[in-house]
Design a protein around this motif. Structure first.
Motif, mmCIF file in Angstrom:
data_model
loop_
_atom_site.group_PDB
_atom_site.id
_atom_site.type_symbol
_atom_site.label_atom_id
_atom_site.label_comp_id
_atom_site.label_asym_id
_atom_site.label_seq_id
_atom_site.Cartn_x
_atom_site.Cartn_y
_atom_site.Cartn_z
ATOM 1 N N ALA A 138 0.831 -1.202 0.000
ATOM 2 C CA ALA A 138 0.000 0.000 0.000
ATOM 3 C C ALA A 138 0.866 1.252 0.000
ATOM 4 N N ASN A 197 0.705 5.719 0.328
ATOM 5 C CA ASN A 197 -0.086 6.899 0.661
ATOM 6 C C ASN A 197 -0.244 7.758 -0.589
ATOM 7 N N ALA A 240 -11.201 -1.446 0.473
ATOM 8 C CA ALA A 240 -9.961 -1.891 1.118
ATOM 9 C C ALA A 240 -9.859 -3.400 1.184
ATOM 10 N N ARG A 276 -9.467 4.272 1.980
ATOM 11 C CA ARG A 276 -8.576 3.241 1.452
ATOM 12 C C ARG A 276 -9.246 2.543 0.277
ATOM 13 N N THR A 296 -3.979 4.669 0.223
ATOM 14 C CA THR A 296 -4.668 5.375 1.301
ATOM 15 C C THR A 296 -4.552 6.862 1.045
#
Length: 269
Positions: free
Chosen positions: A144, A146, A172, A213, A264
């Protein structure tokens, strides 16, 4: 004299099957065609018995064979035969993961770039179709990252070979789809851009809120899958020959997930 009556509508074969190299099992759904669309309001589909629980009529006892381009083949087994509760009528299954756990004769590997032929023989007649599984030089996946929507870009370097591409924003958990799917004939590498609308996931921009997410997901599709689902036709009456499926309505195609990138959102514009 009595008024003439219309002849009874003879049911035909409906096939739904999409090969996926990432799956350990490949499923073929066989059911009868119908004259009208039933009311499915409030209907709950049972995963172990999807055809019956959806109000459709399964085709049971059929012979379903998948042939590979290298000379290998497998005969699918209907779920109701293997299950002690006999659920899964019309659900036929091939095994493409570990050969050691597959029932005898039902194993066939599904490999990107190869061509497969499906042959169905049933009491309603025969059906046949072919698909070529898409290929890609590499798959883009986690970990994952950001995402600052005010300044970050997500641009791919993949070089897939497919008839079309399906863009879906997933939750998510990686499975639930957020928003409608988007079908693109050409591969759009620009998944996220901080400005403008010339990026693949601009169609769900309102879902990129602070601290949310998602999984940016792109699948490569063969021509059968892309033409069938992209056109959004009636799945039980489509005999327009957009796909290679003969003797049946429905689709026999293949897909390959080429991007599954978790993000995210840490900043919004």
């Amino acid at each position: 004299m009595p008024a003439p009556s219309a002849p009874d509508l003879q049911p035909g074969i409906v096939v739904f099957s999409v090969l996926d190299p990432a799956s350990a099992e490949q499923v073929v759904l066989l059911m009868q065609s119908r004259a009208s669309v039933p009311d499915t309001t409030g209907q709950i589909i049972a995963p172990n018995d999807p055809i019956v629980s959806s109000g459709e009529t399964p085709i049971t006892g059929a012979r379903v064979v998948l042939y590979g381009s290298t000379g290998d083949s497998a005969v699918a087994i209907e779920d109701r035969v293997l299950r002690s509760d006999h659920l899964g009528a019309g659900v036929y299954r091939f095994y493409s993961g570990l050969q050691s756990v597959a029932p005898r004769g039902a194993y066939i590997p599904i490999v990107a770039g190869r061509t497969y032929r499906l042959r169905v023989s049933s009491t309603l007649g025969d059906a046949e179709g072919t698909t070529r599984v898409p290929t890609v030089d590499r798959v883009t996946a986690g970990p994952a990252r950001n995402l600052n929507m005010a300044r970050d870009s997500v641009v791919l370097t993949n070089n897939p070979q497919a008839a079309g591409y399906v863009y879906s924003l997933r939750a998510a958990n990686g499975t639930s789809t957020e928003g409608d799917l988007q079908y693109h004939r050409d591969f759009e590498r620009r998944l996220i851009l901080p400005t403008g609308d010339a990026w693949a996931f601009a169609f769900v921009r309102e879902r990129f809120v602070l601290a949310s997410r998602h999984v940016l997901t792109v699948s490569a599709a063969d021509s059968n899958y892309f033409e069938y689902y992209g056109a959004q036709g009636d799945p039980f009456a489509d005999r327009t020959q957009r796909t290679t499926l003969k003797g049946a309505a429905g689709v026999f195609g293949s897909v390959l997930v080429i991007v599954a990138l978790p993000v995210t959102v840490t900043q919004v514009p």
